[in-house]
Motif scaffolding. Structure first.
Motif, PDB file in Angstrom:
ATOM      1  N   GLY A  47       0.786  -1.215   0.000  1.00  0.00           N
ATOM      2  CA  GLY A  47       0.000   0.000   0.000  1.00  0.00           C
ATOM      3  C   GLY A  47       0.824   1.273   0.000  1.00  0.00           C
ATOM      4  N   TYR A 104       2.535   4.307  -1.817  1.00  0.00           N
ATOM      5  CA  TYR A 104       2.326   5.004  -3.085  1.00  0.00           C
ATOM      6  C   TYR A 104       3.617   4.976  -3.888  1.00  0.00           C
ATOM      7  CZ  TYR A 104      -2.020   6.764  -1.117  1.00  0.00           C
ATOM      8  OH  TYR A 104      -3.269   6.847  -0.574  1.00  0.00           O
ATOM      9  N   GLU A 126      -5.047   4.468 -10.287  1.00  0.00           N
ATOM     10  CA  GLU A 126      -3.866   3.864  -9.676  1.00  0.00           C
ATOM     11  C   GLU A 126      -3.725   4.271  -8.211  1.00  0.00           C
ATOM     12  OE1 GLU A 126      -1.624   1.657 -10.608  1.00  0.00           O
ATOM     13  OE2 GLU A 126      -0.643   2.010  -8.666  1.00  0.00           O
ATOM     14  N   LYS A 127      -3.910   5.542  -7.961  1.00  0.00           N
ATOM     15  CA  LYS A 127      -3.747   6.062  -6.616  1.00  0.00           C
ATOM     16  C   LYS A 127      -4.833   5.498  -5.691  1.00  0.00           C
ATOM     17  CE  LYS A 127      -1.713  10.157  -4.832  1.00  0.00           C
ATOM     18  NZ  LYS A 127      -0.995  11.318  -5.243  1.00  0.00           N
ATOM     19  N   THR A 168      -4.026   2.010  -4.724  1.00  0.00           N
ATOM     20  CA  THR A 168      -2.999   1.969  -3.674  1.00  0.00           C
ATOM     21  C   THR A 168      -3.627   2.298  -2.322  1.00  0.00           C
ATOM     22  OG1 THR A 168      -1.398   2.729  -5.294  1.00  0.00           O
ATOM     23  CG2 THR A 168      -0.726   2.821  -3.002  1.00  0.00           C
ATOM     24  N   ARG A 169      -4.509   3.310  -2.325  1.00  0.00           N
ATOM     25  CA  ARG A 169      -5.162   3.702  -1.076  1.00  0.00           C
ATOM     26  C   ARG A 169      -5.991   2.541  -0.523  1.00  0.00           C
ATOM     27  NH1 ARG A 169      -8.326   7.724  -2.742  1.00  0.00           N
ATOM     28  NH2 ARG A 169      -6.526   9.023  -3.189  1.00  0.00           N
ATOM     29  N   ARG A 203      -5.498  -0.711  -1.064  1.00  0.00           N
ATOM     30  CA  ARG A 203      -4.589  -1.737  -0.509  1.00  0.00           C
ATOM     31  C   ARG A 203      -4.075  -1.307   0.855  1.00  0.00           C
ATOM     32  NH1 ARG A 203      -2.208  -1.656  -5.678  1.00  0.00           N
ATOM     33  NH2 ARG A 203      -0.330  -0.614  -4.916  1.00  0.00           N
ATOM     34  N   ARG A 204      -3.759  -0.036   0.920  1.00  0.00           N
ATOM     35  CA  ARG A 204      -3.162   0.509   2.121  1.00  0.00           C
ATOM     36  C   ARG A 204      -4.107   0.387   3.316  1.00  0.00           C
ATOM     37  NH1 ARG A 204       0.465   5.653   1.324  1.00  0.00           N
ATOM     38  NH2 ARG A 204       1.162   6.040   3.415  1.00  0.00           N
TER      39      ARG A 204
END
Lengths: 787, 246
Positions: A696, A698, B89-90, B93-94, B96-97
């Protein structure tokens, strides 16, 4: 092509970016080597051929006036092959539309072509003919600079008499490859030129019938020059001889030698830096390549390839880069050499310039780059040779990290987990990290050392032109004059101050060492000159004894307090022991100073002034110059601002070219080092970076992990670069210093900043280029594979 | 150890994942590989789900889509009411995070970081993480917190990976062959920690495995064949990891 060679070709293609980056650094080594060696050899060969063809003399002597009859006596000295006497006479030329003074040095030449030494190379026209008293050959460069053509007439003031001269030819001579007016620091082709006039004509013009005031001679092979000089001096003593000297003290030859010495210094300093960095780069890149190809190496060995076949395979990878670099560097070096040779042609008056790089130079360059690459490959190749196939085919043991200093540092400094990753990775690969730091530091050091040259030249100029010299005009007299002329000068309207400059040519000896120089003196209370030492301090003339520049003192092995034997050349030829009162660190020349009283003691008389310094009201400049031009006792006038401007032009012109070269060279190193480090770093950490993305993080955060390590290393390189640059600059200033001038080590803070900026800029751009790969990370594929 | 029956859990109003017509086509050279051929599914929140099937049947592809590592060629995928197929994409990621914990066959620990620091890698960026040491305690490795991966056994490394995955208190744990590189004893130990996470953190757990025995501990099993879910199996009484026949 064997399968293994096919792999080599594909490996090279796959790693083309890294291979090219190394090749560029190595090519810079080759290029600078080819450049400096090539130009050095070209210049040396050109000079030697020119000296040979035009019979450059071995020994030179000047005197007040000697009968031609002295020549057979000199010819009879054992070891003298041929001797010729000439008249050398300074004259002023009058260009009606120009107010600034133009000087010429007129040399006599036999009208019947019997002059054999220092022979003129005619470029156009012909030599002066017998009976034609007004015919002259003009030096080609001066003619071009002043737009003079064959058939043109020039008015000259020779020996106090006005004479109209007709140009019948242009030419060059080996004793004036570098021609500079007395008192100047740099040639000024518009204001100073060499003329050749018929012997009889010049005899008549200077009242020297059957007399000479200069001679030159060649030596038999194996003759002892010092012995010949001693005998010549004793013969010329009574004719006002100022001491014979060899080629090493001949002005033109000295400047040329100085240039060659600097080129040689360049060959010894610059290419080794690039070679060193290239060796490092090959070492880290090949090392990494062999680690990643462990399994393949094991497999190929298991197939039955010998250890040496594998070693040779990887060595060839390095050699291929070296070959590419040699080709690139040879072309670049040849091309730059042409440019540099053209630059020389501006300052040195050669009738021809051999620019032909000997095959041995290219072979030498190839040898160096192959050697450097092979040396760098050695570690990796040895590892590949030693790998046991069974061990190689099993995966490598994971890198072992243990709690050490760096780890404690992280805990102590409160690093984040990614901060720890960066710090520990650096510590895990100390050699590679050191190579990155050192490589970038060397690139910065090289740039800094170059920039320091600019600073150094400026400090030298400032010290010489602004602080040591405060006059506007220097007036040189036809022959040394007494106070009356000074009074006359001070009466000119617009002249604010006039001071005499006395200079007496001397030989100074200590023990068995002897050096030629001139003792200079200024009257007490003089304000137009000052002696500035290397630290910028103004040094007073010693009340008694001599003050000599460090270079001369070193040559004589003299220190303050020592006594030296001073022999006056010309005049009364007095000989006197004097103490060295002080040694001064000066930038220009090997000079000796004395107070006026000491000077009078040496000269046994009130020493006459050879020149005068004037401070003038600038609004009256034109008028003063034209009045000076009309004064018969005035030989020439040097304008400080013109000389300074000329010098600054030369520096600016050369320095921009030089800086452009070195910025690109330094950038090549920085790019080569950072690109390879970044690629290796990326390939080693691609797994970890992908994992971070999966967790996770960036892209920007992952980029920080990749670039953070590089940033730490590159930033660490800055202070190291300052140290290396400092050292390199000191080395280069020492190597570039000569009898003619001594460069100070005087870097400006801006040079530190600027060289750091260029290197950081090159490093950042390169790192960003590699960091783009973070965008293309294929998380899924990376995680499927075992590391 | 008791494994919770999904029936005992609070009924969930919505599934954790919902997919409609998921397709994934890989272009490899000149051939197209249809990894998923229009999968519709619902994964109830808080369940333990096992994906079974031969290699290339689409299990990993589905896992990657669920975890926001990859995008489907067509179809729609929702995590609760968030449409994953609509994220950039961002956003992925957020997602997953904040929501996903991954566990892989080969652990993927950072060799330069200690066990605790590997966990901190996640707690550094998570919104509501548990303490790193607490997470290690959950997998029984609190006393090895200062060891580097190279100093840990394979099973221990995988448990650190589990601790790293659960430390952020994720909504979903995605495990791709988590015991594939382990022997039975250590494998069971790892599965126990997954069961604990499922039970105590209420995380939805999705496990890919080739080991049919493991399927018995799942609430639900998807049998994959040729890019489709051929069969769904629901266990009313999943067994404890200790009872698994390896």
């Amino acid at each position: 092509m064997t399968a293994l060679d096919l792999k080599l070709v594909r490996d090279l293609w796959r790693m083309r970016g890294q291979a090219l980056a190394i090749a560029l650094v190595l090519a810079a080594a080759t290029a600078t080597f080819v450049l400096s060696m090539g130009v050095h050899r070209s210049l040396t060969e050109t000079r030697d051929a020119y000296y040979e063809r035009n019979a450059f003399a071995d020994v030179f002597a000047e005197m007040t006036r000697a009968p031609r009859a002295v020549l057979p006596q000199i010819a009879a000295i054992a070891g003298v092959k041929r001797v010729e006497g000439t008249i050398r006479q300074f004259a002023t030329l009058d260009f009606p539309d120009r107010v600034e003074p133009v000087r010429a040095l007129i040399n006599s030449v036999d009208e019947h072509g019997r002059t054999r030494l220092n022979r003129i190379k005619l470029r156009q026209g012909r030599l002066p003919q017998a009976g034609a008293a007004d015919e002259v050959v003009v030096d080609e460069v001066f003619a071009k600079a002043n737009g003079l053509d064959i058939g043109d007439r020039v008015d000259a003031l020779i020996y106090g008499r006005k004479q109209s001269l007709r140009i019948v030819g242009t030419g060059l001579a080996p004793n004036y490859i570098y021609a500079m007016a007395p008192g100047d620091l740099i040639p000024d082709d518009r204001r100073f030129g060499i003329l050749w006039m018929g012997e009889k004509a010049l005899e008549a013009a200077t009242d020297r019938t059957e007399a000479i005031n200069a001679l030159s001679l060649t030596l038999e092979r194996g003759a002892a020059q010092a012995e010949v000089i001693r005998k010549v001096d004793s013969l010329l003593d009574r004719y006002g001889g100022t001491g014979a000297y060899g080629r090493e003290d001949q002005l033109s030859n000295t400047f040329l030698d100085n240039e060659l010495m600097q080129l040689e210094a360049l060959t010894r300093v610059i290419p080794p830096i690039f070679l060193l960095v290239s060796t490092f780069l090959v070492y880290i890149v090949l090392g990494r390549m062999i680690r990643t190809e462990r399994t393949q190496i094991g497999l190929v060995k298991a197939f039955g390839y010998s250890d040496w076949a594998i070693g040779w395979h990887y060595l060839k990878f390095a050699l291929a880069i070296a070959v590419l670099a040699t080709i690139l560097g040879s072309f670049a070096g040849t091309w730059m050499g042409q440019g540099m040779t053209r630059l020389y042609a501006q300052y040195y008056r050669f009738p021809f310039l051999y620019y032909e790089i000997a095959p041995s130079v290219f072979l030498g360059a190839a040898g160096l780059s192959i050697g450097a690459a092979a040396l760098g490959a050695l570690g990796g190749v040895r590892e590949a040779v030693r790998l046991n196939p069974a061990v190689a085919m099993s995966p490598p043991p994971p890198p072992v990290y243990r709690t050490g200093l760096v780890e404690r540092l992280g805990a102590w400094g409160g690093f984040t987990a990614t901060g720890n990753m960066i710090a520990r990775h650096i510590a895990r690969w100390p050699w590679r990290s050191a190579v990155t730091v050192l490589g970038v530091a060397l690139s910065m050091g090289l740039l800094f050392a170059t920039m320091q040259f600019v600073d150094s030249s400026k400090v030298m100029l400032d010290s010489y032109f602004y602080r040591a010299q405060r006059q506007d005009l220097t007036v040189t007299f036809i022959e040394p004059r007494n106070e009356d002329v000074l009074f006359e000068l001070s009466q000119l309207r617009g002249v604010l101050r006039a001071e005499p400059i006395r200079a007496v040519p001397v030989k100074i000896g200590r023990g068995n060492r002897t050096e030629r120089s001139a003792i200079e003196s200024a009257p007490a209370g003089a304000t137009l000159t000052a002696r500035i030492d290397a630290d910028g301090r103004e040094i007073e003339l010693p009340p008694a004894g001599l003050m000599m520049s460090r270079q001369l003192a070193d040559k004589l092995g003299a220190r303050a307090g020592d006594r030296v034997l001073v022999e006056m050349l010309g005049g009364r030829r007095t000989t006197i022991y004097l103490p060295v009162a002080a040694v001064i660190d000066e930038f220009i020349g090997e000079r000796v100073y004395a107070s006026e009283a000491t000077m009078d003691r040496i000269a046994r008389d009130a020493a006459p002034a050879g020149s005068a310094l004037l401070r003038i009201d600038s609004s009256q400049r034109r008028r003063i110059l034209s009045e000076l031009k009309a004064m018969p006792e005035v030989l020439g006038v040097t304008e400080r601002s013109a000389a300074m401007g000329k010098f600054e032009d030369m520096i600016d012109e050369n320095i921009n070219t030089m800086l452009a070269f070195y910025i690109s060279f330094a950038s090549a190193i920085a790019v080569g080092v950072v690109y390879n480090s970044a690629r290796i770093l990326f390939s080693e950490r691609v797994h970890e970076l992908a994992t971070l993305r999966v967790l996770g993080y960036y892209r920007s955060e992952v980029g920080v992990v990749l670039l953070g390590e590089l940033a730490v290393l590159v930033l660490a390189a800055v202070p190291v670069g300052c140290v290396i640059g400092n050292w390199l600059a000191r080395l280069m200033t020492a190597m570039f210093s000569s009898d003619l001038f001594r460069l100070p080590f005087a870097p400006s803070p801006a040079s530190y900043g600027y060289s750091a900026l260029v290197v950081l800029g090159a490093a950042s751009l390169t790192a960003l280029l590699v960091a783009r790969r973070v965008l293309e990370l294929d998380m899924v594929r990376v995680l499927k594979a075992r590391e | 150890m008791n494994v919770a029956n999904p029936a005992d859990r609070e009924p969930t109003a919505e599934p954790a994942f919902r997919a409609e017509g998921l397709r994934k086509v890989y272009q490899t050279g000149e051939t197209e590989v249809h990894a998923l051929r229009g999968v519709d599914l619902e994964i109830p929140a808080g369940e333990m789900l096992v994906l079974l099937g031969p290699s290339g049947s689409g299990k990993s592809t589905l896992l990657n889509l669920l975890g926001g590592l990859d995008r489907p060629t067509s179809g729609r995928l929702f995590y609760r009411d968030l449409e994953l197929t609509g994220l950039d994409e961002k956003g992925m990621t957020r997602f997953r995070r904040s929501e996903i914990g991954f566990i892989f066959q080969f652990y993927n620990l950072m060799p330069s970081l200690t066990a605790e620091e590997n966990v901190r890698l996640v707690t550094d960026i998570a919104a509501h993480p548990m303490d790193a040491v607490e997470a290690l305690a959950l997998v029984g490795l609190a006393d090895r917190r200062d060891h580097y991966p190279a100093q840990l056994s394979g099973g221990e490394q995988q448990r650190v990976a589990v601790a790293r995955a659960i430390a952020k208190q994720p909504g979903v744990l995605l495990c791709d062959e988590p015991t594939g590189a382990l022997d039975s004893t250590t494998g069971i130990r790892v599965l126990e920690t997954l069961a604990t996470a499922n039970r105590e953190l209420g995380a939805t757990v999705v496990v890919i495995t080739h080991n049919v025995g493991i399927a018995a501990m799942a609430d639900r099993v998807f049998h994959f064949l040729d890019g489709n879910i051929a069969r769904t199996e629901v266990h009313e009484h999943p067994i404890s990891p200790l009872e698994i026949s390896w």
